[in-house]
Design an enzyme around this catalytic site. Structure first.
Site, PDB file in Angstrom:
ATOM      1  N   LYS A 139      48.625  13.382  58.878  1.00 37.80           N
ATOM      2  CA  LYS A 139      49.676  12.728  58.100  1.00 37.80           C
ATOM      3  C   LYS A 139      50.073  11.399  58.739  1.00 37.80           C
ATOM      4  O   LYS A 139      50.510  10.475  58.058  1.00 37.80           O
ATOM      5  CB  LYS A 139      50.872  13.664  57.956  1.00 37.80           C
ATOM      6  CG  LYS A 139      50.563  14.902  57.108  1.00 37.80           C
ATOM      7  CD  LYS A 139      51.758  15.814  56.991  1.00 37.80           C
ATOM      8  CE  LYS A 139      51.444  16.993  56.089  1.00 37.80           C
ATOM      9  NZ  LYS A 139      50.394  17.873  56.620  1.00 37.80           N
ATOM     10  N   GLU A 193      60.419  12.423  59.260  1.00 37.11           N
ATOM     11  CA  GLU A 193      60.607  11.602  58.070  1.00 37.11           C
ATOM     12  C   GLU A 193      62.048  11.678  57.596  1.00 37.11           C
ATOM     13  O   GLU A 193      62.734  12.691  57.804  1.00 37.11           O
ATOM     14  CB  GLU A 193      59.697  12.092  56.924  1.00 37.11           C
ATOM     15  CG  GLU A 193      58.229  11.805  57.132  1.00 37.11           C
ATOM     16  CD  GLU A 193      57.389  12.261  55.947  1.00 37.11           C
ATOM     17  OE1 GLU A 193      57.915  13.026  55.111  1.00 37.11           O
ATOM     18  OE2 GLU A 193      56.224  11.862  55.862  1.00 37.11           O
ATOM     19  N   HIS A 246      59.947  25.423  51.656  1.00 39.16           N
ATOM     20  CA  HIS A 246      59.032  24.278  51.532  1.00 39.16           C
ATOM     21  C   HIS A 246      57.704  24.669  50.897  1.00 39.16           C
ATOM     22  O   HIS A 246      56.716  23.949  51.034  1.00 39.16           O
ATOM     23  CB  HIS A 246      58.782  23.619  52.894  1.00 39.16           C
ATOM     24  CG  HIS A 246      60.037  23.201  53.582  1.00 39.16           C
ATOM     25  ND1 HIS A 246      60.854  22.204  53.113  1.00 39.16           N
ATOM     26  CD2 HIS A 246      60.630  23.673  54.713  1.00 39.16           C
ATOM     27  CE1 HIS A 246      61.892  22.062  53.924  1.00 39.16           C
ATOM     28  NE2 HIS A 246      61.784  22.940  54.892  1.00 39.16           N
ATOM     29  N   ARG A 302      41.487  19.070  49.036  1.00 39.06           N
ATOM     30  CA  ARG A 302      40.924  20.335  48.564  1.00 39.06           C
ATOM     31  C   ARG A 302      41.449  20.598  47.158  1.00 39.06           C
ATOM     32  O   ARG A 302      42.280  19.845  46.640  1.00 39.06           O
ATOM     33  CB  ARG A 302      41.358  21.483  49.474  1.00 39.06           C
ATOM     34  CG  ARG A 302      42.874  21.541  49.676  1.00 39.06           C
ATOM     35  CD  ARG A 302      43.322  22.746  50.455  1.00 39.06           C
ATOM     36  NE  ARG A 302      44.713  22.655  50.888  1.00 39.06           N
ATOM     37  CZ  ARG A 302      45.778  22.875  50.122  1.00 39.06           C
ATOM     38  NH1 ARG A 302      45.609  23.179  48.842  1.00 39.06           N
ATOM     39  NH2 ARG A 302      47.001  22.784  50.620  1.00 39.06           N
TER      40      ARG A 302
END
Length: 743
Positions: free
Chosen positions: A200, A284, A319, A377
């Site tokens: 990421k 973040e 999440h 994917r």
């Protein structure tokens, strides 16, 4: 390694449906076909040109003629496939995604090889595949994650390619490289693209260079606690801790106070290391009203890339997505176009090939959006995209991996109607969605509601604590969002599962919530509307009455045979000389008073009525009240009665039998217990330690999820009954506090 060759038919009890080759998924669902593993295969090894006999427009008269959708076959041959598809593939996965891949492979005449752990030897994907090989014990670290074993099976079986599914090794750069080095085709993107987008941190650097906006935060390589704390102060609170590798919500933590940061970072790193083999995290900015919007992209080896419209996956817990829909509600055509262009730019920036998903986080108030990550994917939620486009994405994967160009251009990809997917999990929503496990005692998919069901389980199968607790995916499609949502609510109402606890009733509450109906979705939807979603439902007296009537009938009948037909009406004489029969549940007491002609007076608290009941089988009963008739399915297991009406599921609890003298009947409030079967991964206290309320005393792991067990009050540790690595059962005592001194 021993080869286990399984029949292509599942054992008796699983409904098998054949999917006509030229039937589009929307038309299929409009007819109410329950999409299960196909019982037949075809012999064609190349993309078919068979014409469509019935399309979406003719299946739904209410749909405009302009809304007709081509069949899967038609969409697949918009560009001729010049290269033949594989003759045999290995599927390096399990459960519903393995079944999903096998189904398309059968349609195309491709032979399939399954792998399975010892715990999965009786699973559906093992039975469906042409060949199946055991690759080790239940833990995924000893089976599904062992590359050498999977590659050896591919060599032994003669497979030409490997499809990784999702999860496990699907986003492993090392695995993708080793597959190619072994002379096989990896049905997925190039290893370099996985590496770039799998991090990421690096992916955000690439996206910024490509002009794709990214969430403000810290994406650096330095991972020492001092640096992370300093960067957290710079980013500001609340913030999100996220592993730089992997997905599925594993290791993600929202931190609102600086004092909790170190604890949450350590926990996130441990979970990330176990799940993805890498403990690197990023920080973040956390948006208070975020939406999760993602784009399905597909690219070929010729450099072309398309976006197959967007999905909204905002409704989540821990999440992880639980309800997904396509297209995303409330987006302007301009915003949709911008999303698609940014997603294609993201894929082209890393020379992507195959199926991928570019995820964005969007501020629900301002419409501002940022790149979040790219999943390299096929996604769990890919069926909703298939429903609105008519595209078989797995078929496209096979074709692209064989070296063929994309079957369609961007302008040719339709978006017809609306689709929802609800993930059916073995979990306990009321206990903060803790995963559950156990045998599926009773399952019955929706009967009347049009739907598509993707599952890797059948009645009698065991939902194991070793793997993700998802039981099935329930997908519906309608001409618009309102119709699709109505279908979803009906299908959820008809879906019956007894065994481990499930989230079906919770999903019904979400799908029926006024804000969700309006399309006001955001990722904190569940906590925002927690009280309404978890509002305690009273048990109607008619349900209590049905439970009592069923138990009365069960007590007097040999359910294997009766004197008049398979089942007969429950009559007064079967109660002998008893004039009143009482039945006590935790939820209330019911008195049955025999009247005449098979009718019974019913009394429960302030409620009184009368009814007759007729047994149709060991679990089916019709109850006729004066003005209401119920056809219910009733499952008696242990001390529970599960009563399914046409729309609802109620559970009645019979009082437990008295325990033997000396047996413990309660757990002291001073004992910290395990909320579920789990493994102890860390013990942080010892006898004599002083602890404060909320302090973590030990950490458990179950179904790849970490659970912090905290002290309920200030006190002193009296006893520690566990060690690191111990297996504990639900309710097992972990740590005891010394009794509080009397004041």
């Amino acid at each position: 390694m021993k080869s286990i060759v399984a029949s292509s038919r599942r054992r008796v009890g699983l409904p098998i449906h054949t999917i006509p080759l030229a039937t589009p998924l929307p038309a299929l669902i409009s007819r109410g076909t329950n999409v299960q593993p196909s019982a037949s295969s075809t012999t064609s090894r190349t993309l078919t040109t068979r014409s469509l006999s019935r399309n979406y427009a003719t299946a739904r008269k209410s749909t405009s003629k302009k809304a007709s959708i081509p069949s899967l076959a038609t969409l697949s041959i918009s560009k001729t496939a010049s290269k033949p598809l594989f003759q045999k593939i290995l599927i390096a996965n399990r459960g519903e995604i393995a079944c999903r891949i096998i189904r398309t492979a059968r349609k195309l005449g491709i032979q399939t090889v399954a792998v399975y752990s010892e715990a999965d030897k009786d699973c559906i994907h093992v039975s469906m595949a042409d060949e199946a090989y055991c690759i080790g014990p239940a833990p995924s670290s000893e089976s599904y994650l062992v590359m050498d074993k999977i590659l050896e099976v591919a060599r032994q079986s003669g497979a030409e390619a490997i499809h990784p599914g999702y999860g496990f090794l699907s986003e492993s750069t090392v695995f993708a490289s080793r597959v190619q080095e072994s002379g096989l085709v990896f049905i997925g993107p190039p290893a370099e693209a996985i590496r770039a987008m799998g991090s990421k941190r690096e992916s955000k650097e690439i996206m910024l260079a490509a002009g794709v906006p990214c969430v403000p935060g810290y994406h650096g390589a330095a991972q020492d606690m001092e640096t992370l704390k300093s960067e957290a102060d710079r980013v500001g609170y609340p913030l999100l801790i996220k592993p730089t590798h992997g997905g599925g919500g594993k290791g993600m933590r929202v931190v609102r106070d600086a004092k909790d940061l170190e604890e949450e970072i350590l926990s996130a790193k441990r979970e990330a290391a176990k799940s993805f083999g890498n403990d690197e995290v990023l920080l973040e900015r956390w948006l208070e009203r975020p939406r999760h919007v993602e784009l399905q992209v597909f690219a070929d080896t010729q450099g072309d890339c398309v976006a197959l419209w967007e999905r909204d996956c905002s409704v989540q817990r821990r999440h992880q997505k639980i309800i997904e829909e396509a297209p995303a509600p409330g987006l302007s055509p301009e915003l949709k176009k911008d999303f698609a262009e940014k997603a294609v730019a993201a894929a082209k920036a890393v020379n992507y090939v195959g199926a991928g998903t570019v995820e964005f986080i969007m501020d629900a108030e301002t419409g501002e959006y940022f790149f979040m990550e790219m999943n390299t994917r096929l996604q769990v939620e890919h069926p909703v995209t298939e429903m609105v486009t008519g595209v078989d994405l797995v078929e496209w994967q096979f074709s692209i991996a064989s070296g063929n160009p994309l079957p369609m251009t961007q302008e040719q990809i339709p978006c017809i109607g609306h689709a929802f997917e609800a993930r059916i999990y073995a979990e306990r929503p009321e206990a903060n969605f803790l995963p559950d496990a156990g045998r599926l005692i009773h399952t019955r998919p929706p009967i009347n509601a049009p739907h598509r069901l993707e599952t890797g389980f059948a009645e009698g199968d065991e939902v194991s604590s070793f793997y993700d607790p998802m039981i099935a995916k329930l997908i519906v499609h309608g001409k618009d969002r309102a119709e699709a949502l109505s279908m979803l609510r009906r299908a959820l109402g008809e879906y019956q599962i007894v065994g481990p606890s499930t989230n079906i009733e919770f999903l019904k509450a979400v799908a029926g919530h006024p804000e969700f109906v309006k399309g006001a979705v955001e990722t904190n939807f569940v906590p925002t509307h927690h009280d309404e979603l978890f509002e305690k439902r009273p048990i109607p007296p008619t349900v209590l009455a049905q439970g009592a009537l069923f138990l009365a009938a069960q007590a007097r009948h040999d359910l294997g045979s009766t004197g008049a037909g398979p089942w007969s009406t429950l009559a007064f004489r079967r109660f002998g000389d008893t004039s009143v029969k009482s039945f006590t549940f935790d939820e209330g007491t019911v008195d049955l008073i025999p009247e005449s002609q098979g009718r019974f007076g019913i009394s429960s608290g302030d409620y009184s009525s009368s009814a007759t009941c007729t047994l149709l089988g060991p679990t089916e009963m019709i109850t006729q009240f004066p003005n209401t008739r119920y056809h219910s399915t009733i499952i008696h297991t242990g001390n529970k009665l599960h009563i399914f009406t046409t729309t609802d599921h109620y559970i009645l609890t019979l009082p437990q039998a008295t325990q033997e003298e000396g047996a413990s009947t309660t757990v002291s409030a001073d004992n910290l217990t395990s909320p579920m079967p789990a493994t102890v991964i860390e013990v942080r206290v010892k006898k004599g330690d002083k602890v404060t309320a909320g302090q973590v005393c030990c950490v458990l792991e179950s179904m790849k999820m970490e659970i912090n067990v905290r002290a309920g009050r200030d006190g002193v540790i009296g006893d520690v009954k566990i060690n690191k690595g111990s297996s504990v059962e639900e309710g097992g005592i972990l740590v005891s506090l010394e009794p509080e001194a009397e004041k």
